[in-house]
Design a protein around this motif. Structure first.
Motif, PDB file in Angstrom:
ATOM      1  N   ASN A   1       0.828  -1.213   0.000  1.00  0.00           N
ATOM      2  CA  ASN A   1       0.000   0.000   0.000  1.00  0.00           C
ATOM      3  C   ASN A   1       0.862   1.264   0.000  1.00  0.00           C
ATOM      4  O   ASN A   1       0.523   2.255   0.639  1.00  0.00           O
ATOM      5  CB  ASN A   1      -0.924   0.037   1.234  1.00  0.00           C
ATOM      6  CG  ASN A   1      -1.379  -1.331   1.692  1.00  0.00           C
ATOM      7  OD1 ASN A   1      -1.689  -2.185   0.875  1.00  0.00           O
ATOM      8  ND2 ASN A   1      -1.431  -1.532   2.992  1.00  0.00           N
ATOM      9  N   THR A   2       1.979   1.210  -0.723  1.00  0.00           N
ATOM     10  CA  THR A   2       2.965   2.288  -0.652  1.00  0.00           C
ATOM     11  C   THR A   2       3.394   2.714  -2.054  1.00  0.00           C
ATOM     12  O   THR A   2       3.523   1.882  -2.953  1.00  0.00           O
ATOM     13  CB  THR A   2       4.201   1.827   0.150  1.00  0.00           C
ATOM     14  OG1 THR A   2       3.796   1.510   1.478  1.00  0.00           O
ATOM     15  CG2 THR A   2       5.269   2.904   0.201  1.00  0.00           C
TER      16      THR A   2
ATOM     17  N   ILE B   1       7.311   9.547   0.327  1.00  0.00           N
ATOM     18  CA  ILE B   1       6.763   8.191   0.355  1.00  0.00           C
ATOM     19  C   ILE B   1       5.366   8.253   0.949  1.00  0.00           C
ATOM     20  O   ILE B   1       5.171   8.766   2.051  1.00  0.00           O
ATOM     21  CB  ILE B   1       7.655   7.240   1.175  1.00  0.00           C
ATOM     22  CG1 ILE B   1       9.039   7.129   0.527  1.00  0.00           C
ATOM     23  CG2 ILE B   1       7.016   5.859   1.282  1.00  0.00           C
ATOM     24  CD1 ILE B   1      10.009   6.277   1.297  1.00  0.00           C
ATOM     25  N   GLN B   2       4.400   7.746   0.204  1.00  0.00           N
ATOM     26  CA  GLN B   2       3.004   7.745   0.644  1.00  0.00           C
ATOM     27  C   GLN B   2       2.615   6.317   1.014  1.00  0.00           C
ATOM     28  O   GLN B   2       2.668   5.413   0.175  1.00  0.00           O
ATOM     29  CB  GLN B   2       2.110   8.251  -0.487  1.00  0.00           C
ATOM     30  CG  GLN B   2       0.614   8.174  -0.206  1.00  0.00           C
ATOM     31  CD  GLN B   2      -0.201   8.630  -1.403  1.00  0.00           C
ATOM     32  OE1 GLN B   2      -0.392   9.821  -1.636  1.00  0.00           O
ATOM     33  NE2 GLN B   2      -0.674   7.686  -2.204  1.00  0.00           N
ATOM     34  N   HIS B   3       2.240   6.132   2.268  1.00  0.00           N
ATOM     35  CA  HIS B   3       1.865   4.793   2.736  1.00  0.00           C
ATOM     36  C   HIS B   3       0.476   4.830   3.346  1.00  0.00           C
ATOM     37  O   HIS B   3       0.138   5.753   4.093  1.00  0.00           O
ATOM     38  CB  HIS B   3       2.863   4.295   3.783  1.00  0.00           C
ATOM     39  CG  HIS B   3       2.443   3.018   4.456  1.00  0.00           C
ATOM     40  ND1 HIS B   3       2.427   1.810   3.808  1.00  0.00           N
ATOM     41  CD2 HIS B   3       1.991   2.780   5.718  1.00  0.00           C
ATOM     42  CE1 HIS B   3       2.001   0.881   4.639  1.00  0.00           C
ATOM     43  NE2 HIS B   3       1.726   1.436   5.804  1.00  0.00           N
TER      44      HIS B   3
ATOM     45  N   LYS C   1      -2.548   4.016  -4.423  1.00  0.00           N
ATOM     46  CA  LYS C   1      -3.086   3.435  -3.190  1.00  0.00           C
ATOM     47  C   LYS C   1      -3.261   1.919  -3.272  1.00  0.00           C
ATOM     48  O   LYS C   1      -3.686   1.295  -2.301  1.00  0.00           O
ATOM     49  CB  LYS C   1      -4.423   4.088  -2.855  1.00  0.00           C
ATOM     50  CG  LYS C   1      -4.305   5.542  -2.416  1.00  0.00           C
ATOM     51  CD  LYS C   1      -5.655   6.137  -2.061  1.00  0.00           C
ATOM     52  CE  LYS C   1      -5.505   7.580  -1.584  1.00  0.00           C
ATOM     53  NZ  LYS C   1      -6.822   8.195  -1.271  1.00  0.00           N
ATOM     54  N   ALA C   2      -2.931   1.332  -4.404  1.00  0.00           N
ATOM     55  CA  ALA C   2      -3.074  -0.123  -4.564  1.00  0.00           C
ATOM     56  C   ALA C   2      -2.132  -0.856  -3.626  1.00  0.00           C
ATOM     57  O   ALA C   2      -1.081  -0.341  -3.224  1.00  0.00           O
ATOM     58  CB  ALA C   2      -2.783  -0.513  -6.010  1.00  0.00           C
ATOM     59  N   ALA C   3      -2.502  -2.100  -3.274  1.00  0.00           N
ATOM     60  CA  ALA C   3      -1.635  -2.927  -2.430  1.00  0.00           C
ATOM     61  C   ALA C   3      -0.274  -3.102  -3.095  1.00  0.00           C
ATOM     62  O   ALA C   3       0.775  -3.005  -2.460  1.00  0.00           O
ATOM     63  CB  ALA C   3      -2.288  -4.274  -2.165  1.00  0.00           C
ATOM     64  N   PHE C   4      -0.278  -3.349  -4.399  1.00  0.00           N
ATOM     65  CA  PHE C   4       0.931  -3.396  -5.214  1.00  0.00           C
ATOM     66  C   PHE C   4       0.502  -3.390  -6.680  1.00  0.00           C
ATOM     67  O   PHE C   4      -0.693  -3.439  -6.988  1.00  0.00           O
ATOM     68  CB  PHE C   4       1.808  -4.613  -4.892  1.00  0.00           C
ATOM     69  CG  PHE C   4       1.080  -5.933  -4.857  1.00  0.00           C
ATOM     70  CD1 PHE C   4       0.952  -6.723  -5.994  1.00  0.00           C
ATOM     71  CD2 PHE C   4       0.531  -6.399  -3.671  1.00  0.00           C
ATOM     72  CE1 PHE C   4       0.282  -7.929  -5.964  1.00  0.00           C
ATOM     73  CE2 PHE C   4      -0.140  -7.617  -3.622  1.00  0.00           C
ATOM     74  CZ  PHE C   4      -0.271  -8.382  -4.766  1.00  0.00           C
TER      75      PHE C   4
ATOM     76  N   LYS D   1       5.867   2.281  -7.373  1.00  0.00           N
ATOM     77  CA  LYS D   1       5.248   1.441  -6.353  1.00  0.00           C
ATOM     78  C   LYS D   1       6.323   0.737  -5.523  1.00  0.00           C
ATOM     79  O   LYS D   1       7.433   0.492  -6.002  1.00  0.00           O
ATOM     80  CB  LYS D   1       4.338   0.386  -6.992  1.00  0.00           C
ATOM     81  CG  LYS D   1       3.030   0.929  -7.526  1.00  0.00           C
ATOM     82  CD  LYS D   1       2.177   1.557  -6.432  1.00  0.00           C
ATOM     83  CE  LYS D   1       1.568   0.532  -5.492  1.00  0.00           C
ATOM     84  NZ  LYS D   1       0.704   1.167  -4.468  1.00  0.00           N
ATOM     85  N   SER D   2       5.977   0.422  -4.289  1.00  0.00           N
ATOM     86  CA  SER D   2       6.940  -0.278  -3.422  1.00  0.00           C
ATOM     87  C   SER D   2       7.479  -1.509  -4.138  1.00  0.00           C
ATOM     88  O   SER D   2       8.659  -1.822  -4.040  1.00  0.00           O
ATOM     89  CB  SER D   2       6.293  -0.661  -2.097  1.00  0.00           C
ATOM     90  OG  SER D   2       5.099  -1.391  -2.312  1.00  0.00           O
TER      91      SER D   2
END
Length: 769
Positions: free
Chosen positions: A312-313, A324-326, A412-415, A454-455
């Motif tokens: 979610n990051t 970094i947006q988490h 905002k997606a999980a990944f 994305k993370s």
């Protein structure tokens, strides 16, 4: 469209009789289940926070303390030495309670205070115990009486059944080395790279810095180390990663590969279903803090802080610096296929979608023949180009409407998931080129089919192979490695596939289908996308990559040499580099400082006086093997010392980096620091550790070996080297450099590495023993 209809919770029409309101019971049910799940997660987090907050004690120990205090009171013994009486006198509600009630409340308050005091005492003692690192410098296989006593005390004060973050408050702070030690170690590290005149000049610069400026800068670092959890990590994240304005693709992001010899299923949608479900199961364990903290010798905890932003990051571009947006949770993933973006819900009826349901979701996307919207197919190239360009485009074209909504879904997606239309992996008919192409595909792809911000972006290829591309700022490779090991093991050994290669289980037919994301990309924005793509493609086309398995020997034989496998490989890399370029260079080996709170990495400078002496002996025909072996052992011992120093907070590079940051804040110019921080790492190396060896049975199933992962070159005229020691008999290497450099060639360097490993092993003459 069906999915649009299912997304509507209620409908209403205006008639002459009034408003006709039609509620969708299914939609309201989903709203209720979603809210219920959200509250369950909040309560679970609250519970976990409390359990972690009182660790190394347990919540039940409070009851034990209360019963013990109450028991002594009824035995007419006052264990509080009058404190309970004082509390009783000052109770604000004493007028409403009986004498016995006042005594019970006072005893409860005293017991609770005593319990918290005991917790803080245990935590302080544990922190002091974990600050001891003498055990690391002892000879392998031998343990002193002091270390044995220390380990016993650690086990006594460590508590039982720790959760992922249980040890965080007990971890010591990263110490600030003395300036004198750092200067001495720095000069020693550059001695083999300089002639006498150059070294004399650098010594003078270091002495001048130490005398005139260092003490003032060091004072600020000491102050920060007392106040902050870690005096390095926040500056490292900001200045090394987030403030970089160049592309993060190739330059910063890194990748992880699938099994080397095994592909569990050739069905793309099925492999995506199982592996995405496995990733979501890991996320659930992570959010519930059910993952065990990584431990050394089963009792020494390592910092778990980096796990927090795994899912979610997203990295958000800025003009001068990124952020970094988490988010604490996300109920969807975003999938890219043939230029289209899809939103896929991962929850339904308050539960995770099972693998079969996910397989059908992915198959629906694969079967979708709709064309991309204008500008949609290459959109992700913005994340592969210059950061400032992306930041300005984001601000200008993604602030409202469909673009804002869709970008919000991605970030905002999980990944991020890419259903790649190419086939990758090891091919027996062309093993060299196939692995090289696989590495390049994971490192940069087509420059527009991974969301590099994305993370991590998860890639599933047409033939069932998988891979991952990770953004670097939020965490280091071992964190992703832990996720990757768990995912591969869950996919193959727990979930599995049926005889046709599809996911097991049954699917609920009412699960909503994937939803096409909508974009309105203007012509001006499309031009910016094309310019970013051009920059990214130029960077990607310049990457020369070589991935190969070294099968001649592995950790098993190296241990018979009574040498650290990592030291053995690092010295072999020094020999290989000298044979490749005819000179030594500043060498970076990544070590970790996670024995300390919020620790990340430290540098081991693997090119030492001792290793260069050994390399020269290998190039000198007048030296005997006995002389070379003696020099090798000295080099290996020195490397082990440097690695231990790095792990225990006595490295030099993070200290020098922070001194430089302070000098910039104070507006002070230091020629010494400026020169040190500008030195290029022409050989950048990293070992990918296997952290969960119990997940894979390599003795009975040697084919289930991970290929590891890699990264791009750090210097334009240098090499990037990643390696993973798998089992007892295999080492996988990932080498990178640039075609544009006339000094480098990844395949030539790979040949030198093979030869150097074999030549060093031959010194030990194991066949004669």
């Amino acid at each position: 469209m069906a999915e649009a209809h299912q997304a509507v919770a209620f409908q209403f029409t205006v008639t002459p009789e009034g408003i006709d309101l039609q509620l969708s019971h299914e939609a309201l049910k989903q709203v209720y289940l979603s809210g219920l799940r959200s509250w369950k997660k909040k309560l679970a987090r609250l519970r976990n926070s409390f359990i972690t907050g009182v660790y190394p004690a347990s919540p039940s120990s409070w009851l034990f303390v209360v019963i013990a205090i109450m028991g002594t009171m009824y035995a007419r013994v006052d264990p509080s030495m009058g404190m309970i009486g004082i509390i009783k006198e000052h109770l604000p509600v004493s007028g409403y309670l009986s004498h016995q009630g006042q005594s019970i409340i006072s005893a409860l308050l005293f017991s609770t205070g005593l319990w918290f005091a005991l917790i803080m005492t245990m935590r302080y003692i544990l922190k002091q115990l974990l600050s001891y690192h003498g055990w690391m410098y002892e000879q392998h296989g031998k343990m002193s009486a002091t270390t044995k006593l220390w380990l016993t005390l650690v086990k006594i004060f460590s508590g039982r059944k720790p959760m992922l973050y249980s040890y965080q408050a007990s971890l010591p702070r990263l110490p600030v080395p003395t300036v004198k030690d750092t200067m001495q170690r720095y000069l020693e590290s550059v001695r083999p790279l300089m002639n006498d005149q150059e070294f004399k000049r650098m010594t003078a610069l270091a002495t001048d810095f130490e005398v005139k400026l260092a003490s003032k800068l060091q004072w600020y670092l000491k102050l920060k180390s007392w106040w902050a959890s870690n005096y390095v990590s926040d500056w490292w994240e900001e200045y090394i990663y987030l403030r970089g304005r160049g592309p993060i693709m190739v330059n910063s992001n890194y990748y992880a590969m699938d099994f080397l010899y095994v592909t569990p299923t050739p069905v793309q949608a099925a492999r995506a279903g199982n592996t995405v479900h496995a990733l979501l199961l890991y996320r659930r364990k992570l959010s519930h803090e059910e993952l065990k903290p990584l431990m050394i010798q089963d009792c020494l905890p390592m910092c778990s802080a980096q796990y927090e932003r795994m899912f979610n990051t997203a990295r958000i571009p800025g003009i001068d610096t990124d952020t970094i947006q988490h988010h604490s949770d996300s109920k969807h993933i975003v999938v890219y296929h043939k230029g289209r973006f899809f939103k896929v819900w991962v929850y339904y009826s308050g539960r995770l979608l099972n693998p079969k349901e996910l397989e059908l979701q992915f198959q629906h996307i694969l079967d979708d023949t709709s064309p991309p919207q204008p500008g949609e197919d290459k959109l992700a190239a913005l994340t592969a180009g210059e950061r400032t360009v992306w930041a300005r485009a984001r601000k200008a074209y993604f602030r409202s409407g469909k673009n804002l909504q869709s970008l919000d879904l991605v970030e905002k997606a999980a990944f991020f998931v890419t259903l790649d239309n190419s086939e990758q992996g090891l091919r027996s008919e062309d093993p060299v080129n196939s692995l090289d192409a696989y590495a390049k595909s994971l490192l940069h792809g087509q420059c527009y089919d991974r969301w590099f911000d994305k993370s991590f972006s998860f890639i599933v290829f047409k033939n069932g192979k998988v891979g991952l591309n990770a953004e670097h700022s939020w965490a280091d490779a071992p964190i992703i490695g832990h996720l990757w090991e768990s995912m591969l093991a869950t996919d193959c050994f727990q979930l599995g596939y049926n005889e046709e290669g599809h996911c097991k289980g049954q699917a609920d037919p009412t699960v909503p289908l994937p939803q096409r994301m909508q974009w309105e990309i203007s012509n001006e924005c499309q031009e910016i996308i094309q310019s970013s793509l051009k920059v990214a493609q130029s960077l990607a086309d310049d990457v020369d990559f070589h991935t190969f398995p070294f099968k001649e020997f592995g950790k098993g034989l190296i241990k018979k040499c009574k040498t650290s496998p990592d030291a053995f490989i690092q010295i072999a890399l020094q020999l290989a580099h000298y044979r490749d370029k005819g000179k030594f260079c500043l060498t970076y080996e990544a070590s970790m400082t996670r024995l300390f709170r919020e620790g990340r990495t430290e540098t081991v400078r693997s090119c030492t006086i001792e290793s260069s002496a050994f390399v020269k002996s290998m190039m000198d025909p007048t030296k005997t093997d006995e002389e070379r072996l003696q020099l090798f052992r000295q080099a290996a011992d020195k490397h082990q010392l440097l690695y231990r120093n790095a792990m225990t907070g006595a490295g030099i590079d993070r200290h020098l980096f922070c001194l430089y940051v302070v000098s910039k804040y104070l507006g002070m110019d230091s020629p010494f620091l400026k020169e040190v921080l500008s030195e290029p790492w022409r050989l950048s190396t990293s070992q990918t550790p296997i952290q969960q060896v119990d997940l894979f049975d390599l003795v009975n199933h040697p084919e289930y070996v991970s290929c590891g992962g890699g990264f791009g070159p750090v210097a334009d005229d240098g090499y990037g080297v990643s390696y993973i020691i798998v089992g007892e008999n295999l080492i996988n290497f990932h080498l990178s450099c640039k075609f544009s450099s006339h000094e480098t060639d990844s395949h030539r360097f790979g040949k030198h590495i093979r030869e150097s490993l074999l030549d060093i092993l031959s010194l030990f003459k194991l066949e004669n023993k």
